[in-house]
Design an enzyme around this catalytic site. Sequence first.
Site, PDB file in Angstrom:
ATOM      1  N   HIS A   2       0.804  -1.211   0.000  1.00 31.15           N
ATOM      2  CA  HIS A   2       0.000   0.000   0.000  1.00 31.15           C
ATOM      3  C   HIS A   2       0.848   1.277   0.000  1.00 31.15           C
ATOM      4  O   HIS A   2       0.319   2.379  -0.129  1.00 31.15           O
ATOM      5  CB  HIS A   2      -0.927   0.018   1.221  1.00 31.15           C
ATOM      6  CG  HIS A   2      -2.235   0.711   0.955  1.00 31.15           C
ATOM      7  ND1 HIS A   2      -2.376   1.736   0.045  1.00 31.15           N
ATOM      8  CD2 HIS A   2      -3.478   0.528   1.487  1.00 31.15           C
ATOM      9  CE1 HIS A   2      -3.622   2.146   0.023  1.00 31.15           C
ATOM     10  NE2 HIS A   2      -4.321   1.428   0.891  1.00 31.15           N
ATOM     11  N   ARG A   3       2.169   1.135   0.117  1.00 32.97           N
ATOM     12  CA  ARG A   3       3.012   2.326   0.058  1.00 32.97           C
ATOM     13  C   ARG A   3       3.091   2.876  -1.368  1.00 32.97           C
ATOM     14  O   ARG A   3       3.314   4.080  -1.561  1.00 32.97           O
ATOM     15  CB  ARG A   3       4.430   1.985   0.543  1.00 32.97           C
ATOM     16  CG  ARG A   3       4.516   1.609   2.009  1.00 32.97           C
ATOM     17  CD  ARG A   3       5.914   1.144   2.384  1.00 32.97           C
ATOM     18  NE  ARG A   3       6.320  -0.052   1.624  1.00 32.97           N
ATOM     19  CZ  ARG A   3       7.514  -0.644   1.750  1.00 32.97           C
ATOM     20  NH1 ARG A   3       8.410  -0.141   2.595  1.00 32.97           N
ATOM     21  NH2 ARG A   3       7.804  -1.715   1.036  1.00 32.97           N
TER      22      ARG A   3
END
Length: 464
Positions: A437-438
């Site tokens: 999700h980064r």
Amino acid sequence: MAHLLNTSFLPASSPSLRPTPFLPPPFHPMRRPLQVQAKIREIFMPALSSTMTEGKIVSWIKTEGDKLAKGESVVVVESDKADMDVETFYDGYLAAIMVDEGGVAPVGSAIALLAETQDEISEAKSRAANPSASPASAPPPDKSPENVVATPAAQVVVAKAAAAPVVVSSTHPASEGGKRIVASPYAKKLAKELNVELATVVGTGPLGRIVAKDVEAAAASAAASSVSAPGGGVKPTTSLELGTTVPFTTMQGAVSRNMVESLAVPTFRVGYTITTDALDALYKKIKSKGVTMTALLAKATALALAKHPVVNSSCRDGKSFTYNSSINIAVAVAIDGGLITPVLQDADKVDIYSLSRKWKELVDKARAKQLQPQEYNTGTFTLSNLGMFGVDRFDAILPPGTGAIMAVGASIPTVVGTKDGRIGKKNQMQVNVTADHRVIYGADLATFLHTFAKIIEDPKDLTL
């Protein structure tokens, strides 16, 4: 000027005029007699992959006292991903084995000593018997040419793909009774597991080489003979002993470290339901040409990633991410004692027939533990397919260093509502993507999965 030709320019009686470099021996350093000594070199445990911290000796190809030629394989080492042959970078004699078969040694530690001549073998054996006196633990020697130096592992050994684990015994399995037995590494492993004497097996491979099917046939023949013999019976197979504690293999240890490392990555998951009727029909049509379902899924994934490069990206340092220039699809494969991910490189550019052939080759090499590092550590996106086991849905753990992994479930008949309001039946599969999700967000995965579903539901582009 002619008379000068018969005159010494620098008379020997004029030391004040004589330059220092022309001093007579023994004062001139370049005139000092060299003391040429034979060398005893250490053969180190090499780093066969970027994650390897220790290696296990599967088998010694050579025995103590054997003469070695540069580039010749000496030992088979089990790394965290595969078994590799370790070659010597020098001519000499295998003087002393310091780590026996089945033993484990840290990367960079000495596993054997290589003597340059036979005269140094006894000295090397004494060093091996008394490690505290060996160069490995002594202060670093001078860099002069006549000193014995511990050559760095990168210079002593190089690694190449080798074989499945072979027997742990006092003699190498390829040599029995002084006679060289030519057999594939996987055949040797099978022979050990099935209690087959390789000396009794007739090879059907190239130049009479014993291959796996020869060992299996010999084992089946022996089993049939024992059943038909009076009072005979099939020897029971060795089973797991319940209640015992078993240490990780090298590969299991690597998998464990990777899974723990993945916990540091913030991930999320998105699922999608895809109708597979058209894909199933295509597979049925071209299966006879050697096409595999894995290759079809990998090709469809690669084509979708080409339109959504952010899903093919990766973040390694937590501060930046890389748009990978190649689309390399890693596919999880369960093998004896662990898990590995052979990589279909440039899957978006390779035709489906070549991709299928490559996949079969990779699987065979993976199960024989013969994969080269670039064949398992270059993936940019991972597939994990449990559909062949009837699993309808599952989540996969993100491998470190990649941006996403897609878990593929089985295609099963499902009752659905048609567009005209009727009830119909379609084959559908569930896919779940786990992503970092980064660098990848929900909308990224949603649009990627929409593209992937369109390719699966209209797969004409897969055979172009």
